[in-house]
Design a protein around this motif. Structure first.
Motif, PDB file in Angstrom:
ATOM      1  N   ALA A 141       0.679  -1.241  -0.017  1.00  0.00           N
ATOM      2  CA  ALA A 141       0.296  -0.092  -0.080  1.00  0.00           C
ATOM      3  C   ALA A 141       0.983   1.276   0.008  1.00  0.00           C
ATOM      4  N   SER A 142       0.323   2.381  -0.746  1.00  0.00           N
ATOM      5  CA  SER A 142       1.210   3.545  -0.652  1.00  0.00           C
ATOM      6  C   SER A 142       0.812   4.694   0.485  1.00  0.00           C
ATOM      7  N   PHE A 143       1.444   5.092   1.271  1.00  0.00           N
ATOM      8  CA  PHE A 143       1.377   5.986   2.319  1.00  0.00           C
ATOM      9  C   PHE A 143       2.122   7.208   2.264  1.00  0.00           C
ATOM     10  N   THR A 144       1.507   8.408   2.422  1.00  0.00           N
ATOM     11  CA  THR A 144       2.285   9.486   2.960  1.00  0.00           C
ATOM     12  C   THR A 144       2.041   9.827   4.279  1.00  0.00           C
ATOM     13  N   ARG A 145       2.955  10.352   4.793  1.00  0.00           N
ATOM     14  CA  ARG A 145       3.086  10.605   6.473  1.00  0.00           C
ATOM     15  C   ARG A 145       3.617  12.103   6.678  1.00  0.00           C
ATOM     16  N   GLY A 146       2.811  12.465   7.735  1.00  0.00           N
ATOM     17  CA  GLY A 146       3.330  13.789   8.340  1.00  0.00           C
ATOM     18  C   GLY A 146       3.705  13.710   9.617  1.00  0.00           C
ATOM     19  N   HIS A 147       4.560  14.476  10.142  1.00  0.00           N
ATOM     20  CA  HIS A 147       5.192  14.096  11.543  1.00  0.00           C
ATOM     21  C   HIS A 147       5.250  15.625  12.115  1.00  0.00           C
ATOM     22  N   SER A 148       4.343  15.890  13.212  1.00  0.00           N
ATOM     23  CA  SER A 148       4.518  17.292  13.935  1.00  0.00           C
ATOM     24  C   SER A 148       4.647  16.793  15.271  1.00  0.00           C
ATOM     25  N   VAL A 149       5.317  17.780  16.041  1.00  0.00           N
ATOM     26  CA  VAL A 149       5.553  17.844  17.736  1.00  0.00           C
ATOM     27  C   VAL A 149       4.494  18.143  18.215  1.00  0.00           C
ATOM     28  N   VAL A 150       4.196  17.412  19.778  1.00  0.00           N
ATOM     29  CA  VAL A 150       3.262  17.799  20.388  1.00  0.00           C
ATOM     30  C   VAL A 150       3.839  18.441  21.729  1.00  0.00           C
ATOM     31  N   ARG A 151       3.332  19.497  22.028  1.00  0.00           N
ATOM     32  CA  ARG A 151       3.749  20.434  23.298  1.00  0.00           C
ATOM     33  C   ARG A 151       2.811  20.457  24.199  1.00  0.00           C
ATOM     34  N   ASP A 152       3.390  20.402  25.393  1.00  0.00           N
ATOM     35  CA  ASP A 152       2.453  20.218  26.586  1.00  0.00           C
ATOM     36  C   ASP A 152       1.872  21.731  27.026  1.00  0.00           C
ATOM     37  N   ARG A 153       1.347  21.738  27.996  1.00  0.00           N
ATOM     38  CA  ARG A 153       0.646  23.396  28.319  1.00  0.00           C
ATOM     39  C   ARG A 153       1.665  24.312  28.663  1.00  0.00           C
ATOM     40  N   HIS A 154       2.851  23.800  28.958  1.00  0.00           N
ATOM     41  CA  HIS A 154       3.711  24.813  29.122  1.00  0.00           C
ATOM     42  C   HIS A 154       4.790  25.118  27.834  1.00  0.00           C
ATOM     43  N   GLY A 155       4.480  24.538  26.818  1.00  0.00           N
ATOM     44  CA  GLY A 155       5.202  24.725  25.901  1.00  0.00           C
ATOM     45  C   GLY A 155       6.322  23.871  25.399  1.00  0.00           C
ATOM     46  N   SER A 156       6.522  22.708  26.204  1.00  0.00           N
ATOM     47  CA  SER A 156       7.672  21.888  25.897  1.00  0.00           C
ATOM     48  C   SER A 156       7.271  20.763  25.031  1.00  0.00           C
ATOM     49  N   VAL A 157       8.241  20.379  24.359  1.00  0.00           N
ATOM     50  CA  VAL A 157       8.072  19.245  23.299  1.00  0.00           C
ATOM     51  C   VAL A 157       8.009  17.956  24.135  1.00  0.00           C
ATOM     52  N   SER A 555      -2.131  44.735  38.224  1.00  0.00           N
ATOM     53  CA  SER A 555      -1.733  44.117  36.814  1.00  0.00           C
ATOM     54  C   SER A 555      -0.116  43.782  36.827  1.00  0.00           C
ATOM     55  N   LEU A 556       0.790  44.513  37.443  1.00  0.00           N
ATOM     56  CA  LEU A 556       2.290  44.232  37.166  1.00  0.00           C
ATOM     57  C   LEU A 556       2.451  42.993  38.304  1.00  0.00           C
ATOM     58  N   ALA A 557       1.784  42.764  39.314  1.00  0.00           N
ATOM     59  CA  ALA A 557       2.102  41.990  40.319  1.00  0.00           C
ATOM     60  C   ALA A 557       1.827  40.425  39.810  1.00  0.00           C
ATOM     61  N   THR A 558       0.583  40.348  38.799  1.00  0.00           N
ATOM     62  CA  THR A 558       0.202  39.039  38.363  1.00  0.00           C
ATOM     63  C   THR A 558       1.339  38.615  37.380  1.00  0.00           C
ATOM     64  N   ALA A 559       2.238  39.511  36.807  1.00  0.00           N
ATOM     65  CA  ALA A 559       3.069  39.353  35.609  1.00  0.00           C
ATOM     66  C   ALA A 559       4.658  39.509  36.243  1.00  0.00           C
ATOM     67  N   ALA A 560       4.838  39.855  37.600  1.00  0.00           N
ATOM     68  CA  ALA A 560       6.066  40.034  38.140  1.00  0.00           C
ATOM     69  C   ALA A 560       6.999  38.920  38.184  1.00  0.00           C
ATOM     70  N   VAL A 561       6.592  37.857  38.236  1.00  0.00           N
ATOM     71  CA  VAL A 561       7.545  36.696  38.424  1.00  0.00           C
ATOM     72  C   VAL A 561       7.554  35.852  37.227  1.00  0.00           C
ATOM     73  N   ALA A 562       8.651  35.678  36.541  1.00  0.00           N
ATOM     74  CA  ALA A 562       8.618  34.915  35.470  1.00  0.00           C
ATOM     75  C   ALA A 562       8.215  33.486  35.492  1.00  0.00           C
ATOM     76  N   GLY A 563       7.803  32.687  34.558  1.00  0.00           N
ATOM     77  CA  GLY A 563       7.187  31.439  34.363  1.00  0.00           C
ATOM     78  C   GLY A 563       5.653  31.368  34.631  1.00  0.00           C
ATOM     79  N   ARG A 564       5.183  30.351  34.446  1.00  0.00           N
ATOM     80  CA  ARG A 564       3.712  30.000  34.629  1.00  0.00           C
ATOM     81  C   ARG A 564       3.312  29.382  35.997  1.00  0.00           C
ATOM     82  N   THR A 565       2.323  29.580  36.734  1.00  0.00           N
ATOM     83  CA  THR A 565       1.953  28.843  37.840  1.00  0.00           C
ATOM     84  C   THR A 565       0.692  28.140  37.703  1.00  0.00           C
TER      85      THR A 565
END
Length: 714
Positions: A141-157, A555-565
């Motif tokens: 049989a003939s196949f064509t294939r596509g591969h894509s990364v899956v990232r978690d909710r933090h953006g990591s592969v 507004s500043l306080a909620t974004a003051a510390v880098a990274g997600r919580t």
């Protein structure tokens, strides 16, 4: 496909015909698999994006497989099981290299998956000849294939998603289908699904017309994209514009949604009888694909201005895409229902309005953590006492469920009752301690964990008496004569509520221009950083703020510390004004003349107050855009408030509804279309969005130039 051949003909080792013995389908196998002993861990703790990707894989009619983690654990669907033959069902949950043995090292097999996983770049493989067991024998049989990364909710592969199609006529679109699957897996709301689907259809099929529709009560709502529309990056991030249509039996979209049957018209005037503009009257070829699940009816239509033959391979691709879109839309609808309930429960327990005082300004903000589907236990409150003082509190009940929210509601109600009787911090905290202890004893649960910081502000001199029950200390921002400074208030640490502790108080004084900021631990805690670093970042952000305005500080306080919580975030700020401010409000009707009324009212009021003309012009431009946005998206009257002090102009625009749309838990964009976002970022000194019990508020602040010598300030 994972483990599927190379560009030359390759036979999978040890493939034999499938016997008549019963083999559970892949969905059953996934549910029964002992994931606890794998890097994925228990299913209930899976990352939401991974879980959504697995759901899409299992629901897909085309062969799909997810290779998860460094070992490439295989999770695949029934169509993929037919391809790997005798290796199923033992392959489920096993490392790909173990499943395919030496074949994994062959050119174009494991190396391709590893390269996509390592680089994050999708890869499209040309046609490959594969040996596939069918009807008791092995066929090519003939196949064509596509591969894509899956990232978690933090953006990591975290894995590689492979989609295979047994056709040679859709090779140019296969990679797009894989990317569509990956993008749909990360969608949360119907708005998200609409954006992804429209972008996919326009780019993959190069169409002139595309409509995505879902049922909405007895009617349907839809969003459309047409060739030639100017859609930039900002528009892609913003809510789509939905329109409504009744059950018009002449509409191909409605027919497909209601009947569940697709239609393909190669030439004619399919939209002539329901066309709303010249563009729709020019469509000649149209495909209408139903989107049907147990809880959702909808349709996806694509059209061309020229005649178009709908080939079998193209129809098959549309069937597959429609199935993926329908599953994503149903999942998004479930999320919106759960999210909306949790949000309403959470915010109904918080004060809808904070006190408006002559010499002090108050603002608060609450952002849900986790995935936005759970009610949390963070809370804030501020209210005037009978003697004119102000009680203010910020607390945190551990947990992210209805029980935590219920405890939070009881603690907040009890605190008000105690404070209105005897507002002294020691007395209030002692009473709350008895309440929490009683709740723990009633539920036979000793794990109720509640922390609170509570203060009483004397408006006559700015003195605040503070007490803390195991809660992080507030941040005190001093305006000073030159550069502002900030520090943590030295509040004696007391035991969390319910442990039978005792509490001591400390006193601070707000001078004109000073501010105090209370916050929950979700503001400063990050998994990969010590608590002290988060506190230092918050203090630095407060010191570097352009002003001590409470909205700005929140507004500043909620974004003051880098990274997600993963935790909820609550902040409450109070500022002692340098001088009395002037304020005015206007209710804007939900009609086309609303924005022009705001412009006239605001121009007159600001000129009467002596605001410099450049500031007036910029403020009116931004306010007009925000008012238009509120009226357009909420469909309800808007409320515009202007507040002028000696140093700044603050404008807020609030709506009271969302036409069924849901704000995402983690958002960094303004729900304004077109130039609105750019205008506010360019013309204001700071801006932000604040969700409310109903609707939301968007605000911006403009600092005023110092008055010229000899002129009287506002």
């Amino acid at each position: 496909m994972v483990g599927m051949g190379s560009p030359s003909a390759t036979a999978l080792p040890a493939q034999v015909a499938v016997t008549a013995r019963h083999v559970p389908d892949c969905a059953e196998l996934v549910r029964a698999q002992p994931w606890d002993s794998t890097p994925l861990g228990p299913m209930e703790s899976w990352d939401p994006v991974v879980q959504a990707t697995v759901e899409v894989v299992l629901a897909s009619p085309v062969p799909m497989a997810l290779a998860y983690g460094d070992d490439y654990l295989l999770i695949y669907n029934d169509a993929y099981a037919e391809v790997i033959g005798a290796k199923h069902p033992a392959a489920m949950g096993c490392p790909a290299a173990q499943v395919f043995g030496d074949l994994w090292q062959a050119p174009g097999i494991g190396g391709v998956i590893d390269d996509v996983y390592r680089t994050g770049r999708p890869f499209f493989e040309a046609e490959a000849q594969m040996s596939v067991p069918r009807a008791g024998k092995v066929e090519q049989a003939s196949f064509t294939r596509g591969h894509s990364v899956v990232r978690d909710r933090h953006g990591s592969v975290v894995g590689v998603l492979t989609v295979a199609a047994e056709t040679t006529q859709v090779t140019r679109r296969l990679q797009s289908l894989g990317e569509l699957t990956a993008r749909l897996a990360s969608t949360l709301t119907i708005d998200d699904v609409a954006r992804v689907v429209l972008a996919y259809a326009m780019s993959s099929f190069d169409v002139d017309h595309c409509v995505f529709a879902v049922d909405d009560g007895a009617e349907f709502r839809y969003v459309r994209r047409i060739r030639g529309e100017m859609v930039d990056e900002v528009d892609e991030r913003l809510p789509p514009l939905w329109k409504r249509i009744g059950n018009d039996p002449r509409s191909p979209m409605v027919i497909a949604a209601q009947s569940g049957r697709p239609s393909f018209q190669p030439d004619g005037s399919p939209l002539l009888r329901v066309a709303t503009d010249r563009h729709e009257r020019r469509i000649r070829a149209l495909a209408a694909m139903p989107l049907r699940t147990p809880s959702l009816h909808g349709a996806l239509t694509i059209g061309y201005r020229t005649a178009h033959t709908w080939l079998p391979a193209e129809r098959a691709l549309l069937y597959a895409a429609a199935e993926l879109v329908a599953q994503a839309a149903e999942r998004a609808r479930r999320f919106e229902a759960q999210h909306g309930t949790a949000q309403l429960l959470q915010r109904s327990m918080l004060p809808e309005h904070l006190p408006e005082l002559d010499r002090f300004r108050i603002a608060a903000r609450y952002d849900v953590g986790v995935d936005g589907n759970a009610a949390g236990g963070d809370f804030y409150d501020a209210f005037e006492l009978s003697d004119g003082r102000l009680a203010m509190v910020l607390g945190d009940v551990a947990g992210h469920d209805v029980r935590a929210a219920a405890v939070m509601g009881q603690v907040r109600a009890a605190l008000r009752a105690l404070a209105l009787t005897d507002p002294a911090p020691e007395t209030v905290l002692a009473g709350l301690d008895r309440l929490v202890g009683s709740l723990g004893a009633e539920s036979r649960n000793e794990e109720i964990f509640v922390t609170v910081v509570y203060g009483v502000l004397d408006q006559s001199d700015g003195t605040i008496t503070l007490g803390s029950a195991g809660h992080p200390p507030p941040v005190l921002r001093r305006a000073g004569q030159g550069r502002a400074t900030a520090e943590l208030v030295a509040v004696p640490p007391g035991a969390p509520l319910g442990l039978g502790g005792s509490w001591r108080t400390s006193t601070v004084r707000l001078e004109p221009g000073d501010s105090i900021l209370m916050f929950s631990d979700g503001v400063v805690e990050r998994r990969d950083r010590p608590l002290g670093a988060g506190l230092a970042d918050l203090v630095a952000a407060a010191a570097g703020a352009a002003s001590g305005d409470p909205r700005n500080l929140c507004s500043l306080a909620t974004a003051a510390v880098a990274g997600r919580t993963d935790d909820d975030v609550a902040v409450l700020a109070v500022e002692r004004a340098v001088a009395l401010s002037r304020s005015a409000t206007m209710r804007v009707p939900a009609e086309p003349t609303g924005p022009s009324r705001v412009r006239q009212w605001m121009t007159t009021r600001l000129r009467d107050w002596g605001v410099p003309e450049p500031v007036i012009g910029a403020a009116i431009l931004c306010t007009s855009e925000l008012t238009t946005n509120a009226l357009l998206h909420a469909g309800t009257p808007a409320h515009v408030r202007i507040d002028l002090s000696a140093e700044r102009l603050l404008v807020s625009v609030a709506d009271t509804g969302t036409r069924g749309s849901v704000t995402r838990a983690h958002t960094d964009t303004l729900s304004s279309r077109g130039r609105g976002l750019g205008l506010i970022e360019e013309l204001s000194d700071t801006w932000g969005t604040d969700p409310a019990v109903r609707g939301s508020t968007v605000w911006f602040e403009m600092l005023l130039p110092p008055p010229e010598r000899g002129n009287r300030g506002t």
